[in-house]
Design an enzyme around this catalytic site. Sequence first.
Site, short mmCIF file in Angstrom:
data_model
loop_
_atom_site.label_atom_id
_atom_site.label_comp_id
_atom_site.label_asym_id
_atom_site.label_seq_id
_atom_site.Cartn_x
_atom_site.Cartn_y
_atom_site.Cartn_z
N ARG A 192 -20.87 -5.64 33.95
CA ARG A 192 -20.34 -4.42 34.56
C ARG A 192 -19.87 -4.69 36.00
NH1 ARG A 192 -20.90 -1.61 39.15
NH2 ARG A 192 -23.15 -1.98 39.09
N ASP A 193 -20.79 -4.98 36.90
CA ASP A 193 -20.42 -5.14 38.31
C ASP A 193 -19.51 -6.35 38.46
OD1 ASP A 193 -20.39 -4.79 41.04
OD2 ASP A 193 -22.55 -4.68 41.27
N HIS B 77 -30.31 -4.68 45.18
CA HIS B 77 -29.01 -5.04 44.59
C HIS B 77 -28.17 -5.65 45.72
CE1 HIS B 77 -25.54 -3.92 41.79
NE2 HIS B 77 -24.89 -4.01 42.94
N HIS C 124 -25.17 -7.93 47.18
CA HIS C 124 -23.93 -8.70 47.04
C HIS C 124 -24.03 -9.85 48.06
CE1 HIS C 124 -21.51 -6.31 44.19
NE2 HIS C 124 -22.41 -5.38 44.50
N CYS D 86 -17.10 -4.71 44.45
CA CYS D 86 -16.88 -3.28 44.24
C CYS D 86 -15.43 -2.99 44.59
CB CYS D 86 -17.81 -2.44 45.11
SG CYS D 86 -17.46 -0.68 44.96
N ASN E 74 -22.21 -10.20 43.25
CA ASN E 74 -23.66 -10.07 43.43
C ASN E 74 -24.25 -11.47 43.61
OD1 ASN E 74 -22.68 -8.03 41.22
ND2 ASN E 74 -24.43 -7.08 42.20
P1 HMG Z 1 -11.85 12.63 39.58
O1 HMG Z 1 -10.42 12.26 39.60
O2 HMG Z 1 -12.37 13.49 40.68
O3 HMG Z 1 -12.25 13.26 38.18
O4 HMG Z 1 -12.68 11.28 39.54
P2 HMG Z 1 -12.15 14.74 37.65
O5 HMG Z 1 -13.53 15.26 37.43
O6 HMG Z 1 -11.21 15.54 38.54
O7 HMG Z 1 -11.41 14.53 36.26
C1 HMG Z 1 -10.13 13.93 36.20
C2 HMG Z 1 -9.94 13.34 34.82
O8 HMG Z 1 -10.89 12.28 34.65
C3 HMG Z 1 -10.19 14.33 33.69
O9 HMG Z 1 -9.32 13.98 32.63
C4 HMG Z 1 -11.60 14.03 33.27
O10 HMG Z 1 -11.87 14.38 31.93
C5 HMG Z 1 -11.62 12.51 33.43
P3 HMG Z 1 -7.94 14.80 32.38
O11 HMG Z 1 -8.36 16.22 32.20
O12 HMG Z 1 -7.13 14.55 33.61
O13 HMG Z 1 -7.39 14.09 31.16
N1 HMG Z 1 -12.99 11.96 33.61
C6 HMG Z 1 -13.45 10.88 32.97
N2 HMG Z 1 -12.88 10.06 32.07
C7 HMG Z 1 -13.64 9.05 31.57
N3 HMG Z 1 -14.93 8.84 31.94
C8 HMG Z 1 -15.52 9.66 32.82
C9 HMG Z 1 -14.77 10.73 33.37
N4 HMG Z 1 -15.07 11.69 34.26
C10 HMG Z 1 -13.96 12.44 34.40
N5 HMG Z 1 -16.81 9.44 33.16
C11 HMG Z 1 -14.67 10.13 38.73
C12 HMG Z 1 -14.11 11.32 39.48
C13 HMG Z 1 -16.14 10.10 38.97
C14 HMG Z 1 -14.37 10.29 37.26
C15 HMG Z 1 -13.97 8.86 39.27
O14 HMG Z 1 -14.09 8.86 40.66
C16 HMG Z 1 -14.55 7.58 38.73
O15 HMG Z 1 -14.47 7.32 37.55
N6 HMG Z 1 -15.14 6.72 39.64
C17 HMG Z 1 -15.75 5.46 39.24
C18 HMG Z 1 -15.54 4.42 40.31
C19 HMG Z 1 -16.20 3.13 39.92
O16 HMG Z 1 -16.39 2.82 38.75
N7 HMG Z 1 -16.59 2.28 40.93
C20 HMG Z 1 -17.24 1.04 40.71
C21 HMG Z 1 -18.67 1.16 40.29
S1 HMG Z 1 -19.78 1.56 41.61
C22 HMG Z 1 -20.30 0.02 42.23
O17 HMG Z 1 -19.76 -0.98 41.87
C23 HMG Z 1 -21.47 -0.02 43.19
C24 HMG Z 1 -22.77 -0.52 42.56
O18 HMG Z 1 -22.59 -1.80 42.00
C25 HMG Z 1 -23.90 -0.57 43.61
C26 HMG Z 1 -23.51 -1.34 44.91
O19 HMG Z 1 -23.07 -2.50 44.81
O20 HMG Z 1 -23.69 -0.75 45.96
C27 HMG Z 1 -23.24 0.42 41.45
MG MG Z 2 -22.69 -3.66 43.08
#
Ligand code: HMG
Ligand code: MG
Length: 308
Positions: free
Chosen positions: A17-18, A210, A212, A243, A252
């Site tokens: 995933r990450d 966690h 990086h 990220c 990581n």
């Molecule tokens: P948004 O644009 O505000 O979403 O994004 P919305 O609620 O306005 O909805 C827009 C559209 O997205 C809608 O579809 C929803 O149904 C759809 P439409 O009506 O336009 O066809 N939607 C989704 N589709 C699929 N899966 C979903 C989902 N939710 C809504 N779950 C949202 C808000 C949260 C969806 C967006 O910002 C997002 O997906 N963000 C993810 C970002 C990400 O993955 N970042 C990387 C991971 S975090 C990380 O790496 C850090 C970590 O490792 C820890 C660290 O290192 O610190 C964990």
């Molecule tokens: Mg991470």
Amino acid sequence: MLNNLPKKVTIVEVGPRDGLQNEEIFVSTENKIEFINKLSESGISKIEITSFVHPKWTPQLSDSLEVAKRIKRKSNVEYTALLPNLKGLEKAIDSGLKEVAVFMSSSESHNKKNLNRTISESLKNIEEVVNVAKKNNINVRAYLSTVFGCPYEGYINFNSVKEIVLKLLDLGVYQVSLGDTIGIANPKQVRDFLNVLFEDIKEKNKLALHFHDTRGMALANSLIGLDMGITTFDSSLGGLGGCPYAPGATGNVATEDLVNMLHSMGIETGINLDKLVEINRFMEKVLGRVLPSKYSKTINATKRTNLN
Ligand code: HMG
Ligand code: MG
């Protein structure tokens, strides 16, 4: 120092995933599945296999549902997936997962960039996820990002971070993994922050680390956490990862490097290090590049001919 090392540590493998969310190439569904299946055979007890986010945000994982449904699940391995909201949880339920991970940041700007939500909106989303997950017998873990520093806001006050950690635990997540999203932490900062958290959190297994490895400090930071009683660490095979919403963030800490450090100090993980090196070779072929893990590089040095 080093008088309180635990006998056993749990590694949460977040490479699929990450790691893969931040690779330039789209790793094929077949290769993702093979990667996870190989990890399942290595003795790792928990694997974060993918994320159920909007595919526009992390296109590299747009095949998440297929991956989750097609991997070979082993009874001694727990499989989990990252998700931000109920829409993601629906997919986790559909794929039969028994654990999920929610995420948010301790800084408003990173939370907005990563989730398009304020911190309080994210807490509300997480509350909804925990409530529905519980009804479906699904355990929820949480990540709190940028706890040691944010790419947009700099250092975040420890007490405000602690407030969010406590809120997450109150909502019912079983553990909060403290994310050094941009690899900015140093060992003294980790010690000082854990001391602030331990004022209110007595069960240390409610916290995980966690790191990086952007600045090469991840092992040193892990060692401090270990010495202070933390026994769950996230890592990525080979040091894959980053990220997409944290500019400059790299992978990581490499699972092989962490496991090697632990095993060489007599700490058990249940993981077969030789198998991790084999998986590293597989992923280097898939990605066509040498991965950062120092341990795998050393072991591979005499055997490397070319990447194809
Ligand atoms: P948004 O644009 O505000 O979403 O994004 P919305 O609620 O306005 O909805 C827009 C559209 O997205 C809608 O579809 C929803 O149904 C759809 P439409 O009506 O336009 O066809 N939607 C989704 N589709 C699929 N899966 C979903 C989902 N939710 C809504 N779950 C949202 C808000 C949260 C969806 C967006 O910002 C997002 O997906 N963000 C993810 C970002 C990400 O993955 N970042 C990387 C991971 S975090 C990380 O790496 C850090 C970590 O490792 C820890 C660290 O290192 O610190 C964990
Ligand atoms: Mg991470």
